[in-house]
Every structure is written in C-alpha cells, then in structure tokens.
Design an enzyme around this catalytic site. Structure first.
Site, PDB file in Angstrom:
ATOM      1  N   HIS A  24       3.900   2.786  12.700  1.00  0.00           N
ATOM      2  CA  HIS A  24       2.990   3.915  12.932  1.00  0.00           C
ATOM      3  C   HIS A  24       3.578   4.983  13.843  1.00  0.00           C
ATOM      4  CE1 HIS A  24      -0.854   1.306  11.974  1.00  0.00           C
ATOM      5  NE2 HIS A  24       0.038   1.324  10.999  1.00  0.00           N
ATOM      6  N   ASP A  61       3.292  -6.335   3.637  1.00  0.00           N
ATOM      7  CA  ASP A  61       2.940  -5.223   4.528  1.00  0.00           C
ATOM      8  C   ASP A  61       3.396  -5.503   5.956  1.00  0.00           C
ATOM      9  OD1 ASP A  61       1.922  -2.836   5.457  1.00  0.00           O
ATOM     10  OD2 ASP A  61      -0.133  -3.563   5.618  1.00  0.00           O
ATOM     11  N   HIS A 112       0.829  -1.212   0.000  1.00  0.00           N
ATOM     12  CA  HIS A 112       0.000   0.000   0.000  1.00  0.00           C
ATOM     13  C   HIS A 112       0.859   1.255   0.000  1.00  0.00           C
ATOM     14  CE1 HIS A 112       0.249   0.983   4.402  1.00  0.00           C
ATOM     15  NE2 HIS A 112       0.260  -0.326   4.577  1.00  0.00           N
ATOM     16  N   GLU A 122      -5.115   1.863   2.927  1.00  0.00           N
ATOM     17  CA  GLU A 122      -5.032   0.604   3.682  1.00  0.00           C
ATOM     18  C   GLU A 122      -5.140   0.874   5.166  1.00  0.00           C
ATOM     19  OE1 GLU A 122      -3.126  -2.471   6.166  1.00  0.00           O
ATOM     20  OE2 GLU A 122      -2.529  -0.374   5.889  1.00  0.00           O
ATOM     21  N   GLU A 123      -4.507   1.940   5.626  1.00  0.00           N
ATOM     22  CA  GLU A 123      -4.451   2.200   7.066  1.00  0.00           C
ATOM     23  C   GLU A 123      -5.824   2.481   7.671  1.00  0.00           C
ATOM     24  OE1 GLU A 123      -2.012   1.447   8.650  1.00  0.00           O
ATOM     25  OE2 GLU A 123      -0.166   1.832   7.572  1.00  0.00           O
ATOM     26  N   ASP A 165       6.316   1.101   6.508  1.00  0.00           N
ATOM     27  CA  ASP A 165       4.893   0.771   6.423  1.00  0.00           C
ATOM     28  C   ASP A 165       4.184   1.790   5.543  1.00  0.00           C
ATOM     29  OD1 ASP A 165       2.360  -0.227   6.830  1.00  0.00           O
ATOM     30  OD2 ASP A 165       2.146   0.605   8.839  1.00  0.00           O
TER      31      ASP A 165
END
Length: 472
Positions: A434, A364, A290, A336-337, A302
């Site tokens: 994140h 991912d 993503h 995606e998140e 990520d």
C-alpha cells in the site's frame, strides 16, 4: 459381489457395486487415503511438464512481462477510478485473445473515494513537511485545514488513560509493529477511537515491517454513532520522532490539509474466464487475485502478481493441452481493497451452487519465492493437499501450512469450502504494501515463474481428481 473396472489418470480403480460402502454425489465410492495417494502420484509427469514450461520453457517470465505491460501502461487502479475500468477492459480482451473459455464480465457496484490534495506540516517545535497518505474513506479537512497540538500515544489503552488530554488535538499513534493482523487495527479503528475522546484528526504510524520514509495507505472504518474525523498514515520515522519529542516535553503542532471526498457507488466488474471441465463441468476449482489496487505505486505486488499468476495458471494448463475433469475458473476481483466488495457480490450471486465448489484459491500476499501453501479445510482434505504438494518437490515447495485465507475467498471458506492461499515472504511484502514503492521493481520474474507453477499444479490436480475435496 460385482465390480466395475475403470481407468483414469493412468490408475485402475475397482468400485464395489452393492458393497455397502458410502457412495459420493456422482456415484463413486469413498476411497481410502492410500488409493487417493496413488491417484495423486500418477500426476507426477503432468506436474513436471507444468513446472518445466513455467520455470524453464517458453512460458518463463510470461506472467512478469504481462503484468509489466499492464501496470506500466495503466498504473494504479483504485476502486471507482478510470484506471481500474481501463484495466478491466484490457484484461477482458487479453483473456479472450488467450483462447480461454466463457470470458465475461460480471457487474458489481463498488465504492468511489478520491484522496485529493493532502499535506501535513509540523509547525512546532520546528518546521517539517511530513509525508502522508490519507486512509480510504476518510473525510477531508475544512478547506483551510486543521491546525492543532498533537497527542502521541502508543496504544488504544494509553489513549483511554489520557483521554482528557485528547480533546481538540490531533492524535498520533506510534504503535509498534507486532504482526499485520494485530497492528492493522490501529489503521482501521484509529480515527474512531480518537474521535470518541474528542480529537480533531488522527495520524497513524504506517503498518509496515520496514520503512525508508514511506507512508502506507489502506482502508479505515467509521462508526455511525461516532463523529467522523480526517485520518491519514504517516511514516514510521515521523511517528517515532514525534514520540521522542513528546517524551522530552516538546509541544508539537501540526497543520493538516486533506481534500478527500467520497462519491456515490459506481459500476464495475469482476472479470471471469474458464477452462471448462471435461467430465464434471458444473464443479469448480476457483483461482483468483484482485485487479484493483490503491492509488499509489503501480499495484504490481498488491495484487497484480497474484492476479497474473492466476491467469498464468490457466495459460500453462491450456498450453499443455490439458483439460481437467471439473471447471477451472479464473476470477479477477474488483474492490478488494475496500473490503472484498466485488467478491462479496460474486458470493451472493453464486452461493446457490456452493456444493459444486471443490476448492477456492486466492493469491494476495505477494509472488515472492513461495515456501508452500496455506490451507483451510477438513483433516482429510488437508491430507490430500499434502499429497498434491509432494508433486512440487522439483521446486522444493512442498509444505502445507494452516490458515488458507484471502479477503475475496473468505466468504466461501467460512461456508465450509476448502480454501488455499500462496505462502511467501511476508516481511518483504509488508515493506512495500500500500505504498509508493509497490512497483514492478519489487517483482522478480523467476520467483513469479515458480509461484505460477505452484498455482497451476495445485489447481489442475485438484480439478482433475475423480472426487471433490472432502468437507468437514
């Protein structure tokens, strides 16, 4: 009994005509696993060529350098942001310039949330400015903020036992990290469970394997029948400190301010490119990562790494002049998140052709040194994938684990399509996940080379085998 003799990938096969054997969709008889093993073994030289180009040849470090150029220039790419749309347009041009086929953008609607200014200050038992990151889709506080006493709990069960104490307070969760799948429930449901017992806000210990005073953001979910309260992640260090303070009987007071806002859904795109299949172009092996990220760090790990090794897989195959029998399709997902929003809309648009998808792949979970492939599929498909992974013996990456998955490909897997994901060091992954620490400094070009080689070998061989992977 008549036989038709034909050759592919250097292996001669005999197909019985009128023998009574089961015939596949394209008129090819079901073969024994031994015959399939022989076919896969014939790809040894091709696999070595891919590995040599990716790890030792002219393509080494290419995925790393391409990624660095994007994330250094564009930065983080939150759903609904100008940065994400800029990155999509850059990747569209990159894929066209790379000479890939059928490069196009598929429109989708995605969420648009912005965190705004945010702060948390402990006022008692001492003054302490805390590091926080608001959670995705959180509401903001009133402009003047919220000042309230804190209730510290270590679990949802403790919150229920102490429900009478929670009304009018800020609930702080100091849940221990067990595994991401289990512990992330506190990030996802923490605000709802706190609101049910009358809390004014919730602060969740970051879901991380390691912390150097680093808050980690992510999505959380509200429920329509429960009041919405502001929610953010705090550092492991502050959560543990407040837990100790509470155990000593200290009264803890926090002033929380969050300027988070949610805007109407906005237009965006999934980014698609292909190497068209030479024999069964309607059939597809899908490789993906993503392109969106959270709004902190650079989104390098990520999921910049996963997106760029997926692009690199097609680049390596193209550089070697290879064209598999079925189409290799690269998809760079968006949003995606926020729960696989772009991928969900892709699935709805393409599921009519689900019988033509042989394998869906998503990277991912980082592109650190891979240890193997996670796979979900029938027993026979798993046996085939084990043979494919034997081709990666030069890299010592041959294991096939269970539970191939990915937010963006789970739609297909749940519908019965075989699915695969890259397996590597999740402890390291969740140390940076994140957070502000998700930058190019986390990435290792040599490890990305190996990850790209694994991705390219697996996708090419599955796309070029005479038959699709069998389903249950």
């Amino acid at each position: 009994m008549k036989f038709l003799i034909f050759t592919f990938v250097g292996v001669v096969h005999l197909l019985s005509l009128g023998s009574g054997k089961a015939v596949c969709k394209h008129g090819i008889t079901q073969r024994t696993l031994q015959e399939i093993k022989e076919e896969i073994a014939s790809y040894e030289d091709v696999a070595k060529a891919i590995i040599n180009l990716a790890v030792y040849g002219k393509a080494q470090n290419r995925s790393y350098e391409r990624l660095a150029l994007l994330v250094d220039t564009v930065g983080p790419r939150l759903s609904g942001s100008e940065n994400l749309e800029k990155a999509i347009q850059i990747m569209y041009q990159n894929l066209k310039q790379n000479g890939l086929e059928n490069v196009h953008l598929e429109p989708v609607k995605i969420p648009h949330w912005e965190r705004g200014e945010e702060s948390a200050v402990m006022l008692a038992p001492r003054i302490h400015k805390m590091a926080i990151l608001g959670l995705g889709s959180s509401i903001g506080t009133p402009p003047e903020g919220i000042t309230a006493e804190v209730l510290v709990v270590t679990s949802f069960a403790e919150l229920q036992r102490r429900a009478p104490e929670a009304k009018g307070k800020i609930v702080v969760y100091n849940q221990p990290y067990v595994s991401y799948a289990m512990t992330v429930e506190y990030r996802v449901r923490g605000a709802v469970e706190a609101a049910k017992v009358g809390a004014l806000a919730s602060l969740i210990r970051s879901v991380a394997t390691f912390s150097i005073y680093s808050p980690h953001t992510g999505m959380q979910e509200y429920q329509d029948d429960v009041p919405k309260i502001p929610t953010a992640c705090i550092t492991v260090e502050d959560a543990e400190m407040m837990s100790r303070m509470a155990s000593h009987g200290n009264k803890i007071v926090i002033h929380l301010r969050m300027g988070a806002k949610t805007y109407p859904d906005t237009d965006s795109f999934n980014t698609v490119a292909e190497i068209t299949g030479s024999k069964y172009p309607e059939q597809v092996v899908l490789v993906s990562g993503h392109l969106d990220s959270w709004d902190v760090g650079q989104g390098a790990m990520d999921d910049g790494g996963g997106a760029f090794i997926s692009w690199e897989a097609l680049s390596l195959i193209k550089d070697l002049g290879l064209r598999p029998k079925r189409t290799l399709r690269l998809v760079l997902w968006t949003a995606e998140e926020q729960g696989g929003i772009g991928a969900s809309q892709y699935y709805q648009s393409h599921k009519v052709n689900i019988s033509n998808y042989s394998l869906v792949m998503e990277s991912d979970s980082g592109t650190f040194l891979p240890t193997g492939l996670q796979f979900t599929g029938s027993d026979k498909a798993r046996a085939i994938m084990k043979e494919v992974m034997h081709l990666l013996q030069p890299l010592n990456v041959t294991q096939v684990f269970s539970d191939g998955e990915g937010v963006d490909i789970n739609f297909w897997i749940q519908a019965g399509v075989p699915g695969a994901s890259l397996r590597d060091d999740l402890y390291k992954y969740f140390a940076f996940h994140h957070s502000h620490g998700d930058t190019m400094t986390v990435m290792d070009p040599k490890q990305m080379n190996i990850a790209a080689a694994v991705w390219a070998v697996v996708s090419y061989v599955v796309a070029d085998m005479e038959e699709m992977l069998p389903r249950s």
